[in-house]
Design an enzyme around this catalytic site. Structure first.
Site, PDB file in Angstrom:
ATOM      1  N   SER A   1      35.275  43.474  48.326  1.00  0.00           N
ATOM      2  CA  SER A   1      33.930  42.898  48.387  1.00  0.00           C
ATOM      3  C   SER A   1      33.229  42.690  46.979  1.00  0.00           C
ATOM      4  O   SER A   1      33.499  43.364  45.981  1.00  0.00           O
ATOM      5  CB  SER A   1      33.277  44.061  48.966  1.00  0.00           C
ATOM      6  OG  SER A   1      31.873  43.570  49.207  1.00  0.00           O
TER       7      SER A   1
ATOM      8  N   CYS B   1      27.551  52.164  46.773  1.00  0.00           N
ATOM      9  CA  CYS B   1      27.197  51.415  45.462  1.00  0.00           C
ATOM     10  C   CYS B   1      26.128  52.281  44.686  1.00  0.00           C
ATOM     11  O   CYS B   1      25.342  52.539  45.201  1.00  0.00           O
ATOM     12  CB  CYS B   1      26.458  50.080  46.077  1.00  0.00           C
ATOM     13  SG  CYS B   1      26.116  49.059  44.877  1.00  0.00           S
TER      14      CYS B   1
HETATM   15  C1  LIG Z   1      31.178  42.202  39.910  1.00  0.00           C
HETATM   16  C2  LIG Z   1      31.543  43.195  40.990  1.00  0.00           C
HETATM   17  C3  LIG Z   1      30.827  43.080  42.231  1.00  0.00           C
HETATM   18  C4  LIG Z   1      31.115  44.005  43.056  1.00  0.00           C
HETATM   19  N1  LIG Z   1      30.182  44.232  44.313  1.00  0.00           N
HETATM   20  C5  LIG Z   1      30.578  44.954  45.097  1.00  0.00           C
HETATM   21  C6  LIG Z   1      30.021  44.811  46.605  1.00  0.00           C
HETATM   22  O1  LIG Z   1      28.995  43.857  47.005  1.00  0.00           O
HETATM   23  N2  LIG Z   1      30.304  45.731  47.557  1.00  0.00           N
HETATM   24  C7  LIG Z   1      31.164  46.447  47.109  1.00  0.00           C
HETATM   25  O2  LIG Z   1      31.712  47.344  48.330  1.00  0.00           O
HETATM   26  N3  LIG Z   1      32.022  46.607  46.188  1.00  0.00           N
HETATM   27  C8  LIG Z   1      31.863  45.805  45.174  1.00  0.00           C
HETATM   28  N4  LIG Z   1      32.419  45.837  43.796  1.00  0.00           N
HETATM   29  C9  LIG Z   1      33.604  46.861  43.874  1.00  0.00           C
HETATM   30  C10 LIG Z   1      34.950  46.188  44.248  1.00  0.00           C
HETATM   31  O3  LIG Z   1      34.993  45.835  45.567  1.00  0.00           O
HETATM   32  C11 LIG Z   1      35.981  47.284  44.012  1.00  0.00           C
HETATM   33  O4  LIG Z   1      35.649  48.377  45.144  1.00  0.00           O
HETATM   34  C12 LIG Z   1      35.812  47.729  42.489  1.00  0.00           C
HETATM   35  O5  LIG Z   1      35.600  46.606  41.477  1.00  0.00           O
HETATM   36  C13 LIG Z   1      37.249  48.467  42.104  1.00  0.00           C
HETATM   37  O6  LIG Z   1      38.457  47.398  42.210  1.00  0.00           O
HETATM   38  P1  LIG Z   1      38.992  46.477  40.970  1.00  0.00           P
HETATM   39  O7  LIG Z   1      39.232  47.328  40.216  1.00  0.00           O
HETATM   40  O8  LIG Z   1      40.121  45.808  41.617  1.00  0.00           O
HETATM   41  O9  LIG Z   1      37.848  45.500  40.863  1.00  0.00           O
HETATM   42  C14 LIG Z   1      32.147  44.989  43.174  1.00  0.00           C
HETATM   43  C15 LIG Z   1      33.012  45.014  41.982  1.00  0.00           C
HETATM   44  C16 LIG Z   1      32.663  43.944  40.922  1.00  0.00           C
HETATM   45  C17 LIG Z   1      33.641  44.099  39.763  1.00  0.00           C
END
Ligand SMILES: Cc1cc2nc3c(=O)[nH]c(=O)nc-3n(C[C@H](O)[C@H](O)[C@H](O)COP(=O)(O)O)c2cc1C
Length: 305
Positions: free
Chosen positions: A21, A130
């Protein structure tokens, strides 16, 4: 070629790779650079009951091995999502997991009830974690009682798979996972971003209006693996892994830690070729090890344990 099909959190996914997400818009924004049908599932950007403008800029900062974000849940709101975004996903050959956030259990349930009317919604992911939203005042995912109340309220009105996304910013993530299980969740998604911040050494202050931000990317892979392992070893509730995966190896580490499937987040911004490469490398890895599917690899891990 090995079959990548998995059953994860109550869904049959053609492969164990999902878009996380907030990192893949509402599913179509990166197309055709990253074709949405590559993924076993897409978790859409978190939507809230009303549209949100999000936090002031700057909202992003690079770190050594990842990224800080303070987006503040900018989104189009439930009505526009149902009118414009969801119908556009009709032909996408991927499961659609809709991420929702709200200010109370009642609001979560109202959203879930409306989303349940739409067959294209394969599952819900409740974003309780969040850390950026000031007016909610707290992080629901840090409070097992709040997780249980919200989960139960949604469970009453939504019969399809319900995933609850957990925050790593807690003392004992498995306690929160148990609350999600008690509420009837089909899986927990672990983890959301870690609380972090940056400092501008000229001003001596954080560049972010809300001061702290969420850390994601390769830096958090070890934290996410430990979270998944801690939840999985209790054997209670299935886990969807997320946090720092950027290669087939990262994805396999999550599966070995106990995750049923894995979401890709930050890597989708930094390396758009990663999803296709991950699928190719996964199949090559299974073939080379003599496995025809992922279950067979899981069995091998179990035997070696
Ligand atoms: C720019 C950005 C926006 C995000 N927006 C959301 C969101 O709207 N809802 C959510 O549950 N997680 C959100 N996340 C978290 C990601 O879904 C994920 O849990 C987190 O980034 C860890 O995974 P990664 O290291 O692969 O990015 C966001 C992350 C990033 C970097």
């Amino acid at each position: 070629m090995a079959d990548l099909l998995v059953f994860a959190g109550g869904l049959e996914l053609k492969n164990p790779m999902l878009a996380a997400s907030g990192c893949f818009g509402y599913g179509l924004e990166a197309d055709p650079v990253i074709p949405p049908s590559l993924f076993g599932g897409i978790v859409t950007k978190t939507i809230t009951p009303a549209p949100r403008r999000g936090n002031p800029v700057p909202r992003l900062a690079e770190t050594h091995a990842g990224m800080l974000n303070s987006i503040g849940l900018e989104n189009v709101g439930l009505d526009a999502f149902l009118a414009d975004k969801l119908p556009a996903l009709e032909d996408v050959d991927s499961k659609i997991v809709v991420s929702v956030s709200a200010g109370s259990a009642g609001e979560f349930a109202e959203m879930a009830e409306r989303l349940a009317e739409h067959a294209r919604v394969d599952a819900l992911e409740l974003n309780l974690s969040c850390p950026n939203v000031a007016e909610h005042g707290r992080n629901f995912a840090a409070d097992p009682a709040a997780v249980a109340a919200i989960g139960k309220a949604v469970r009453r009105v939504f019969a399809r798979p319900m995933w609850i996304k957990l925050s790593p910013n807690v003392t004992d993530i498995s306690e929160v996972a148990r609350a999600a299980q008690d509420a009837g969740a089909d899986a927990v998604t672990a983890i959301n971003t870690l609380l972090g911040m940056d400092i501008n050494i000229d001003s001596g202050k954080s560049p972010f209006a809300r001061v702290t931000a969420g850390l994601s990317g390769p830096a958090i892979l070890p934290v996410a693996l430990a979270a998944v392992w801690r939840i999985a070893r209790e054997g209670g509730i299935p886990t969807i892994g997320v946090g720092g995966a950027s290669s087939a190896k990262g994805l396999l580490k999550f599966l070995a830690a106990g995750a049923e499937a894995v979401q890709l987040g930050t890597v989708l911004f930094s390396d758009p070729g990663a999803p296709q490469r991950i699928l190719d490398d996964l199949a090559t890895h299974l073939d080379a090890q003599g496995h025809t599917n992922l279950n067979s690899l899981r069995e091998q891990w179990k035997e070696q344990a």
